[in-house]
Design a protein around this motif. Structure first.
Motif, PDB file in Angstrom:
ATOM      1  N   THR A 182       2.731   3.138  -0.781  1.00 31.94           N
ATOM      2  CA  THR A 182       3.261   2.980   0.582  1.00 31.94           C
ATOM      3  C   THR A 182       4.618   3.658   0.754  1.00 31.94           C
ATOM      4  OG1 THR A 182       4.139   0.828  -0.107  1.00 31.94           O
ATOM      5  CG2 THR A 182       2.022   0.863   1.057  1.00 31.94           C
ATOM      6  N   VAL A 200      -2.072   3.003   4.597  1.00 34.70           N
ATOM      7  CA  VAL A 200      -2.725   2.339   3.462  1.00 34.70           C
ATOM      8  C   VAL A 200      -3.367   1.053   3.979  1.00 34.70           C
ATOM      9  CG1 VAL A 200      -2.418   1.324   1.174  1.00 34.70           C
ATOM     10  CG2 VAL A 200      -1.048   3.303   1.853  1.00 34.70           C
ATOM     11  N   VAL A 250       5.103  -4.717   1.561  1.00 29.82           N
ATOM     12  CA  VAL A 250       4.068  -3.679   1.660  1.00 29.82           C
ATOM     13  C   VAL A 250       3.435  -3.771   3.046  1.00 29.82           C
ATOM     14  CG1 VAL A 250       1.886  -2.811   0.746  1.00 29.82           C
ATOM     15  CG2 VAL A 250       3.625  -3.735  -0.816  1.00 29.82           C
ATOM     16  N   ALA A 255       0.714  -3.123   4.690  1.00 34.05           N
ATOM     17  CA  ALA A 255      -0.699  -2.741   4.627  1.00 34.05           C
ATOM     18  C   ALA A 255      -1.555  -3.890   5.160  1.00 34.05           C
ATOM     19  CB  ALA A 255      -1.106  -2.398   3.196  1.00 34.05           C
TER      20      ALA A 255
END
Length: 620
Positions: A204, A210, A239, A241
């Motif tokens: 990332t 992602v 993250v 995602a």
């Protein structure tokens, strides 16, 4: 017009890389340009082994294209793309040292293609078919006539890995930098592992798109709780995602039975919708995000050496000509302090030396005079003068020699004390001369003269005896006349003789005391003259030594001062020259970093809410 904005920013990034002489970054930017202009959406499917990556691809395109099983089935990356007729081939790139291959490239290069029968795709994917020993990285390409693939979707299945570095080792085909979308596959039987979170963190940072696909929801009843915990893990790790839970088994069963409700329960409509959205937005949304990421990467790599250069220049400023200039200034200040110290030390040592030498000589002469007093309290100068004169001369010479020897030692001591103030400038600062004991010290002493001493002559003794006996004869004679005796009789004569002898003895003792007093006085004057003369010689010697030391250390100070001044001038000239060069270089670096900051800001505006910037220039 929308495409021209991010494309112009990307081209400006390429020109910046070229201006900075970074051919490696320029190659990466050019490859990213080719990738973003490609209408196909390249989807990279990664994850640890046995998480259902191959089955996920089969379920997306509704075809058993990727081999699945309990063993390690996927060894080579597998590219699934559209083809009018089903086909398969193993593509092997040239060796890494082959001519014409760019170092660090991430774009798949054209390699040797080996067709593989469709019924032997599993062997090709397992790496047992179509590979040539000694060749470069290899991958399998499979073509299928599917509408989703025909719309531009390209799926890449990768071997099971737990590190990003392992993806690069698998070849450029499996590199995340060549993908438009990255799907990390993790099944629902457990939460995200530490290796998967680490891989997501790495990806990332350099990839804007992602997605975490949570497979095998049909095998776990509480897969929703697992998904929620995974979302919390991603949030804690920072993250960005999303998580899409799916079941490949339900998807394939729904496709076989044409069951729309079961297909919806499989979760694949959400995943496929996301892929279609990415495909439709590649030329705008994904391209903007990709340009922002590559801009950040390029700016960081271009700015890092410039920041390091600025830091090194600051460090060199402390250790280069500026530091030498400061050191020369400190040396000049220290030399001034040293000059004051050695001058004060010399004056103090010479003053102490004079006082000590004079006291030593005075003490030695006093001891000699005390011996003289003790000697002539009893000795007769008429008898002992010759021996005494020899002893006195020898004693005075010994006193002068001892005093001179001590003077030499004290001068050497004072010289070393003054030289000790120059210890930081080396040990070779002592004068090249030294004092020595004169050989004619006895000849230089004043000659002692024998004092005038009265002697007691026989005529003087006779007269003294007659004067003393006359009174006795007269006194006793008058007394004896009363007894009828004459004035001159044996009794009066005997008493007169006794008184005459006593007069002679008394006069002899008085003359001895006068002789002793005269000798003592004469010797006192002689010793005083000796002390004055020797003291004058010592003072002259000390002043001569002081002048020689003053001249020697003054010359040494002037030599050191001249060397320091020359060093100061050289350091100042070098510092001025380096400061000008460094200032010019710092201005260039700051100008470049300002441009990089502006370029980064423009790239970030592509994904921000602010209006997009105007075109940066003509397309490359």
């Amino acid at each position: 017009m929308v495409t021209a904005i991010w494309l112009d920013v990307l081209d400006e990034i390429a020109r910046t890389c070229s201006a900075h002489g970074r051919g490696d970054l320029l190659q990466t930017v050019r490859q990213k340009r080719v990738q973003l202009l490609d209408p196909n959406l390249r989807v990279l499917v990664i994850g640890e082994s046995h998480q259902g990556k191959s089955q996920l691809i089969n379920a997306i395109i509704n075809a058993p294209v990727c081999p699945v099983g309990d063993g390690r089935t996927t060894v080579l990356p597998t590219v699934v793309q559209h083809a009018e007729v089903p086909s398969a081939a193993v593509v092997q790139a040239p060796p890494p040292s082959a001519p014409g291959r760019s170092v660090g490239t991430v774009v798949p290069v054209t390699g040797e293609r080996t067709p593989v029968p469709l019924d032997q795709v599993a062997a090709g994917v397992a790496g047992a078919l179509g590979r040539r020993p000694g060749g470069g990285a290899a991958h399998v390409e499979i073509g299928l006539p599917r509408a989703l693939l025909g719309a531009g979707l390209v799926l890449v299945d990768t071997p099971g890995v737990d590190e990003v570095a392992a993806l690069g080792a698998a070849g450029p085909t499996a590199a995340p930098a060549w993908a438009d979308t990255v799907l990390l596959v993790s099944d629902s039987t457990r939460e995200l592992s530490a290796g998967e979170l680490t891989m997501l963190l790495h990806i990332t940072r350099s990839h804007p798109n992602v997605v975490v696909v949570q497979t095998k929801t049909d095998l776990v009843a509480d897969w929703r709780a697992v998904a929620e915990r995974n979302r919390q893990h991603l949030a804690d790790a920072g993250v960005p995602a999303p998580i899409v839970p799916v079941s490949a088994a339900l998807r394939l069963r729904a496709a076989a039975a044409d069951d729309k409700q079961l297909n919806a329960e499989s979760g694949f409509p959400v995943l496929i919708a996301r892929l279609r959205q990415d495909l439709a937005g590649k030329s705008d949304r994904l391209a903007r995000a990709a340009v922002g990421v590559i801009a950040r990467r390029v700016v960081e790599q271009l700015a890092a050496p410039m920041r390091a250069e600025l830091a090194s220049q600051e460090a060199e400023e402390q250790s280069g000509p500026i530091s030498r200039l400061h050191a020369a200034q400190r040396e000049a200040d220290e030399l001034r302090r040293c000059t004051t110290r050695w001058q004060n030390t010399l004056a103090d040592e010479m003053a102490d030396l004079l006082a000590d030498i004079e006291y030593d000589l005075r003490d030695r002469t006093r001891q000699i005079l005390r011996t003289v007093e003790e000697t002539f309290d009893s000795a007769d100068p008429l008898v002992t003068w010759e021996a005494f004169q020899e002893w006195l001369e020898r004693s005075l010479v010994e006193a002068a020699e001892a005093n001179q020897e001590w003077l030499i030692r004290r001068c050497d001591w004072a010289t070393r004390q003054v030289a000790g103030t120059f210890v930081r400038y080396g040990a070779d600062v002592l004068p090249p001369w030294s004092m020595t004991m004169p050989t004619d010290l006895g000849d230089r002493l004043p000659e002692i003269e024998r004092p005038h001493i009265d002697r007691f002559t026989p005529s003087q003794k006779l007269l003294t005896g007659m004067r003393g006996s006359y009174g006795g004869v007269l006194m006793v004679g008058l007394a004896t006349t009363l007894a009828g005796m004459s004035m001159i009789n044996p009794l009066s004569v005997g008493v007169g003789a006794l008184l005459g002898g006593k007069s002679i003895r008394d006069e002899s003792r008085q003359l001895l005391r006068r002789r002793q007093a005269v000798v003592k006085t004469a010797i006192q004057r002689y010793v005083d003259d000796f002390f004055v003369q020797v003291t004058k010689d010592r003072r002259d010697a000390v002043r001569q030594v002081q002048r020689m030391l003053r001249d020697h250390f003054t010359a040494l100070t002037e030599e050191l001062q001249e060397a320091i001044i020359q060093s100061f001038r050289s350091a100042k000239q070098a510092a001025d020259t380096e400061a000008a060069v460094r200032e010019q270089r710092q201005r260039e670096i700051r100008t470049r970093m300002t441009r990089l900051a502006g370029l980064f800001e423009q790239a970030q505006q592509l994904t921000g809410s602010r209006p997009a910037p105007a075109s940066l220039g003509p397309r490359a």
